[in-house]
Write a protein that holds these residues in place. Structure first.
Motif, PDB file in Angstrom:
ATOM      1  N   TRP A   1       2.706  -8.496  -9.702  1.00 52.80           N
ATOM      2  CA  TRP A   1       2.639  -7.414  -8.706  1.00 52.80           C
ATOM      3  C   TRP A   1       2.352  -7.978  -7.329  1.00 52.80           C
ATOM      4  N   GLU A   2       3.150  -7.567  -6.353  1.00 53.92           N
ATOM      5  CA  GLU A   2       2.962  -8.034  -4.977  1.00 53.92           C
ATOM      6  C   GLU A   2       2.555  -6.906  -4.045  1.00 53.92           C
ATOM      7  N   GLY A   3       2.399  -5.692  -4.584  1.00 54.00           N
ATOM      8  CA  GLY A   3       1.985  -4.558  -3.785  1.00 54.00           C
ATOM      9  C   GLY A   3       0.475  -4.524  -3.594  1.00 54.00           C
ATOM     10  N   ASP A   4      -0.006  -3.390  -3.120  1.00 53.33           N
ATOM     11  CA  ASP A   4      -1.432  -3.221  -2.875  1.00 53.33           C
ATOM     12  C   ASP A   4      -2.215  -3.273  -4.181  1.00 53.33           C
ATOM     13  N   THR A   5      -3.436  -3.805  -4.101  1.00 57.48           N
ATOM     14  CA  THR A   5      -4.352  -3.806  -5.241  1.00 57.48           C
ATOM     15  C   THR A   5      -5.741  -3.407  -4.768  1.00 57.48           C
ATOM     16  N   THR A   6      -6.554  -2.970  -5.705  1.00 52.57           N
ATOM     17  CA  THR A   6      -7.946  -2.606  -5.444  1.00 52.57           C
ATOM     18  C   THR A   6      -8.810  -3.338  -6.451  1.00 52.57           C
TER      19      THR A   6
END
Length: 103
Positions: A97-102
């Motif tokens: 995954w290269e999108g936003d993470t939390t």
């Protein structure tokens, strides 16, 4: 069920007003980070997973991920067998995954 690439998943999700993101990893994996707004139901709960999934709105579109794409594929198949029509598996999972993470 549809297998979507990372890019397809992000693009389709961005334009879907009826979307639910579902994380089917273990709690330890989730503690390391997750996709924002994801609902967590561990697929390793077995019947517990099925019980929790049954509470979800079947009219929604479910974007499902795990660490690498295997368990989320299984989750899509289980959910389809329970009457969910729109399930999308994130190929490569959270590990790619290269999108936003939390955290």
């Amino acid at each position: 069920m549809a297998d979507l690439t990372q890019q397809e998943w992000q693009e389709q999700l961005a334009n879907d007003t009826n979307a639910v993101i579902l994380d089917v990893r273990t709690q330890d994996e989730v503690d390391e980070g997750y996709i924002p707004n994801a609902k967590h139901i561990d697929i390793f709960l077995g019947q517990g997973f099925m019980d929790e999934v049954q509470k979800l709105d079947k009219s929604k579109n479910f974007y499902i991920y795990c660490r690498s794409g295997g368990r989320s594929g299984q989750a899509c198949a289980v959910m389809n067998s329970l009457g969910f029509e729109n399930t999308y598996n994130l190929m490569g999972g959270f590990s790619e995954w290269e999108g936003d993470t939390t955290n």
